[in-house]
Design a protein around this motif. Structure first.
Motif, mmCIF file in Angstrom:
data_model
loop_
_atom_site.group_PDB
_atom_site.id
_atom_site.type_symbol
_atom_site.label_atom_id
_atom_site.label_comp_id
_atom_site.label_asym_id
_atom_site.label_seq_id
_atom_site.Cartn_x
_atom_site.Cartn_y
_atom_site.Cartn_z
ATOM 1 N N TYR A 107 0.807 -1.221 0.000
ATOM 2 C CA TYR A 107 0.000 0.000 0.000
ATOM 3 C C TYR A 107 0.839 1.270 0.000
ATOM 4 C CZ TYR A 107 -4.397 -2.434 0.243
ATOM 5 O OH TYR A 107 -5.472 -3.201 -0.090
ATOM 6 N N TYR A 108 2.083 1.187 0.407
ATOM 7 C CA TYR A 108 2.948 2.361 0.302
ATOM 8 C C TYR A 108 3.096 2.800 -1.158
ATOM 9 C CZ TYR A 108 4.838 3.818 4.796
ATOM 10 O OH TYR A 108 4.992 4.392 6.026
ATOM 11 N N ASN A 109 2.922 1.865 -2.067
ATOM 12 C CA ASN A 109 3.040 2.215 -3.480
ATOM 13 C C ASN A 109 1.868 3.056 -3.969
ATOM 14 O OD1 ASN A 109 5.478 0.773 -4.978
ATOM 15 N ND2 ASN A 109 4.803 -0.519 -3.286
ATOM 16 N N ILE A 110 0.732 3.037 -3.248
ATOM 17 C CA ILE A 110 -0.334 3.993 -3.558
ATOM 18 C C ILE A 110 0.161 5.408 -3.285
ATOM 19 C CG2 ILE A 110 -2.609 4.843 -2.860
ATOM 20 C CD1 ILE A 110 -3.514 2.033 -2.424
ATOM 21 N N TYR A 111 0.850 5.587 -2.140
ATOM 22 C CA TYR A 111 1.377 6.912 -1.818
ATOM 23 C C TYR A 111 2.375 7.375 -2.873
ATOM 24 C CZ TYR A 111 -0.224 5.123 2.736
ATOM 25 O OH TYR A 111 -0.937 4.543 3.745
ATOM 26 N N SER A 112 3.238 6.455 -3.305
ATOM 27 C CA SER A 112 4.243 6.838 -4.297
ATOM 28 C C SER A 112 3.591 7.209 -5.620
ATOM 29 C CB SER A 112 5.265 5.710 -4.487
ATOM 30 O OG SER A 112 4.689 4.578 -5.093
ATOM 31 N N SER A 113 2.513 6.511 -5.978
ATOM 32 C CA SER A 113 1.786 6.818 -7.209
ATOM 33 C C SER A 113 1.161 8.205 -7.133
ATOM 34 C CB SER A 113 0.700 5.764 -7.444
ATOM 35 O OG SER A 113 -0.132 6.123 -8.522
ATOM 36 N N ILE A 114 0.531 8.516 -6.001
ATOM 37 C CA ILE A 114 -0.118 9.817 -5.835
ATOM 38 C C ILE A 114 0.910 10.941 -5.880
ATOM 39 C CG2 ILE A 114 -1.393 11.258 -4.196
ATOM 40 C CD1 ILE A 114 -2.826 8.683 -3.282
ATOM 41 N N VAL A 115 2.044 10.742 -5.214
ATOM 42 C CA VAL A 115 3.098 11.768 -5.209
ATOM 43 C C VAL A 115 3.601 12.037 -6.625
ATOM 44 C CG1 VAL A 115 5.501 12.197 -4.553
ATOM 45 C CG2 VAL A 115 3.848 11.449 -2.836
ATOM 46 N N LEU A 116 3.891 10.975 -7.364
ATOM 47 C CA LEU A 116 4.418 11.158 -8.715
ATOM 48 C C LEU A 116 3.374 11.794 -9.627
ATOM 49 C CD1 LEU A 116 6.847 10.618 -10.606
ATOM 50 C CD2 LEU A 116 5.697 8.510 -11.284
ATOM 51 N N GLY A 117 2.150 11.247 -9.607
ATOM 52 C CA GLY A 117 1.114 11.755 -10.497
ATOM 53 C C GLY A 117 0.768 13.201 -10.226
ATOM 54 N N LEU A 118 0.507 13.530 -8.958
ATOM 55 C CA LEU A 118 0.134 14.903 -8.624
ATOM 56 C C LEU A 118 1.292 15.867 -8.848
ATOM 57 C CD1 LEU A 118 -2.039 14.529 -5.387
ATOM 58 C CD2 LEU A 118 -2.791 14.911 -7.736
ATOM 59 N N GLY A 119 2.506 15.428 -8.545
ATOM 60 C CA GLY A 119 3.663 16.295 -8.734
ATOM 61 C C GLY A 119 3.854 16.672 -10.191
ATOM 62 N N ILE A 120 3.765 15.709 -11.066
ATOM 63 C CA ILE A 120 3.957 15.993 -12.489
ATOM 64 C C ILE A 120 2.776 16.782 -13.048
ATOM 65 C CG2 ILE A 120 4.094 14.897 -14.770
ATOM 66 C CD1 ILE A 120 5.895 12.785 -13.460
ATOM 67 N N ASP A 121 1.565 16.471 -12.596
ATOM 68 C CA ASP A 121 0.411 17.264 -13.026
ATOM 69 C C ASP A 121 0.569 18.723 -12.615
ATOM 70 O OD1 ASP A 121 -0.622 14.932 -14.017
ATOM 71 O OD2 ASP A 121 -2.133 14.683 -12.446
ATOM 72 N N LEU A 122 1.022 18.950 -11.379
ATOM 73 C CA LEU A 122 1.233 20.314 -10.892
ATOM 74 C C LEU A 122 2.327 21.009 -11.687
ATOM 75 C CD1 LEU A 122 0.482 22.443 -8.765
ATOM 76 C CD2 LEU A 122 2.209 21.430 -7.259
ATOM 77 N N ASP A 123 3.387 20.274 -12.012
ATOM 78 C CA ASP A 123 4.488 20.828 -12.802
ATOM 79 C C ASP A 123 3.973 21.293 -14.169
ATOM 80 O OD1 ASP A 123 7.796 20.535 -12.856
ATOM 81 O OD2 ASP A 123 6.863 20.495 -14.835
ATOM 82 N N VAL A 124 3.184 20.457 -14.816
ATOM 83 C CA VAL A 124 2.623 20.810 -16.134
ATOM 84 C C VAL A 124 1.671 21.987 -16.004
ATOM 85 C CG1 VAL A 124 1.158 20.007 -18.017
ATOM 86 C CG2 VAL A 124 2.894 18.480 -17.074
ATOM 87 N N LEU A 125 0.842 21.975 -14.951
ATOM 88 C CA LEU A 125 -0.120 23.046 -14.740
ATOM 89 C C LEU A 125 0.557 24.397 -14.566
ATOM 90 C CD1 LEU A 125 -3.008 24.074 -14.086
ATOM 91 C CD2 LEU A 125 -2.597 23.392 -11.709
ATOM 92 N N LEU A 126 1.618 24.440 -13.756
ATOM 93 C CA LEU A 126 2.296 25.699 -13.483
ATOM 94 C C LEU A 126 3.240 26.110 -14.602
ATOM 95 C CD1 LEU A 126 3.075 25.233 -9.664
ATOM 96 C CD2 LEU A 126 1.201 26.512 -10.723
ATOM 97 N N GLY A 127 3.696 25.145 -15.380
ATOM 98 C CA GLY A 127 4.576 25.462 -16.502
ATOM 99 C C GLY A 127 5.914 26.034 -16.082
ATOM 100 N N ILE A 128 6.435 25.577 -14.938
ATOM 101 C CA ILE A 128 7.733 26.077 -14.475
ATOM 102 C C ILE A 128 8.825 25.612 -15.439
ATOM 103 C CG2 ILE A 128 9.417 25.998 -12.603
ATOM 104 C CD1 ILE A 128 7.079 25.548 -10.686
ATOM 105 N N PRO A 129 9.703 26.509 -15.872
ATOM 106 C CA PRO A 129 10.740 26.095 -16.840
ATOM 107 C C PRO A 129 11.633 25.002 -16.280
ATOM 108 C CG PRO A 129 10.606 28.502 -16.654
ATOM 109 C CD PRO A 129 9.759 27.914 -15.551
ATOM 110 N N ARG A 130 12.141 24.172 -17.170
ATOM 111 C CA ARG A 130 13.034 23.096 -16.778
ATOM 112 C C ARG A 130 14.353 23.664 -16.291
ATOM 113 N NH1 ARG A 130 14.925 19.858 -22.064
ATOM 114 N NH2 ARG A 130 16.391 19.053 -20.549
ATOM 115 N N PHE A 131 15.141 22.822 -15.632
ATOM 116 C CA PHE A 131 16.454 23.245 -15.160
ATOM 117 C C PHE A 131 17.348 23.589 -16.346
ATOM 118 C CE2 PHE A 131 15.276 20.425 -11.512
ATOM 119 C CZ PHE A 131 15.201 21.437 -10.581
#
Length: 301
Positions: free
Chosen positions: A277-301
């Motif tokens: 079940y810890y892998n549910i947490y890891s899935s949520i972190v990755l999915g939401l993090g990347i969605d937020l990154d795309v939403l905000l459009g912060i430039p890459r490094f």
């Protein structure tokens, strides 16, 4: 008795029994990955109706797939001390009810895919076939673990199809827009946590003539699970770079990997339920993090 995510207490009502039977909370393994695929392919926030239909398609496909899995394994589960309290084994859910649930699930899935876009509907039978044939594959080959893992990868694939099908009309352009590094990374990630389900049953599976990497690899199976998840994180980082994502994406990938490392540690101590079940947490972190990154459009490094 060993942990079983599909067990249902005899004292609980029908609604609770159905939820445990479907393991509905495990939708959160795949839903964040589907939205990840949708956001990265669209390079922004897809239309809200599409996001709702992605959830609908996954929800109905889970009903069909999980019910089919339980129905296919009913006789096997009745002989396994870990799974003998599952609702189809105890009779709390009948075979007739299970078949009805499969029918409803597949109809809901295909209708949802039809409402998403043309290419989602055209490709939906392929997704359904992979999902519905999984429980029979383990009778023949340990590669069934990768088939199960590919179902999680198909969540990313399907989310991307849902978004790309809005933008492009030709199949080749839709396929080219799929974030394939994330699809493949998700397969390796899912193979790792799927083995947390199989390792406790390895002796029983060997006795029953069932196949998994837990049976094939014995004591090395847990290390193999960890190796797959290390490869997964590496591919996620490649994906972050390849799709021009920003710092939130990289940070979420690293946290995703750290949570998997905690899960691996728990599994190494025999706590496979918590590790799973810890892998549910890891899935949520990755999915939401990347969605937020795309939403905000912060430039890459």
């Amino acid at each position: 008795m060993a942990w079983d995510p599909g067990a249902s207490a005899a004292s609980k009502g029908k609604f609770y029994t159905i939820l445990r039977f479907l393991r509905i909370e495990q939708t959160f393994f795949s839903l964040p990955m589907a939205y990840l695929g949708a956001f990265v392919a669209y390079r922004g926030v897809p239309p809200i109706p599409i996001l709702i239909l992605i959830f609908s398609a996954l929800f109905f496909l889970r009903i069909a797939g999980m019910t089919n899995d339980n129905l296919a394994d009913r006789e096997i589960d009745s002989k396994n001390p870990r799974t003998k309290s599952r609702p189809l084994v105890t009779g709390k859910i009948s075979v007739k009810e299970a078949k009805l649930m499969i029918t409803i699930g597949l109809l809901g899935f295909f209708i949802s895919a039809y409402l998403v876009n043309f290419w989602a509907f055209v490709l939906s039978p392929l997704v359904a076939i992979i999902v519905m044939t999984y429980p029979y594959m383990k009778r023949f080959t340990a590669l069934a673990n990768y088939q199960l893992a590919s179902i999680q990868g198909l969540a990313v694939f399907s989310g991307a199809i849902a978004s790309a099908g809005i933008i492009f009309h030709s199949l080749d352009k839709v396929i080219a827009d799929i974030p394939w590094f994330f699809v493949i990374a998700t397969i390796f990630w899912a193979l790792g946590f799927d083995l947390y389900n199989h390792i406790p049953d390895s002796a029983f599976d060997r006795q029953m003539g069932l196949h998994s990497f837990a049976v094939v690899m014995g004591d090395f199976a847990l290390k193999f699970a960890g190796l797959n998840q290390v490869v997964s994180v590496a591919l996620d980082l490649v994906a972050d770079f390849s799709y021009n994502l920003g710092p939130i994406s990289y940070a979420s990938t690293i946290v995703h990997g750290l949570i998997m490392a905690i899960a691996f540690y728990k599994a190494s101590k025999g706590n496979f339920g918590s590790a799973f079940y810890y892998n549910i947490y890891s899935s949520i972190v990755l999915g939401l993090g990347i969605d937020l990154d795309v939403l905000l459009g912060i430039p890459r490094f």
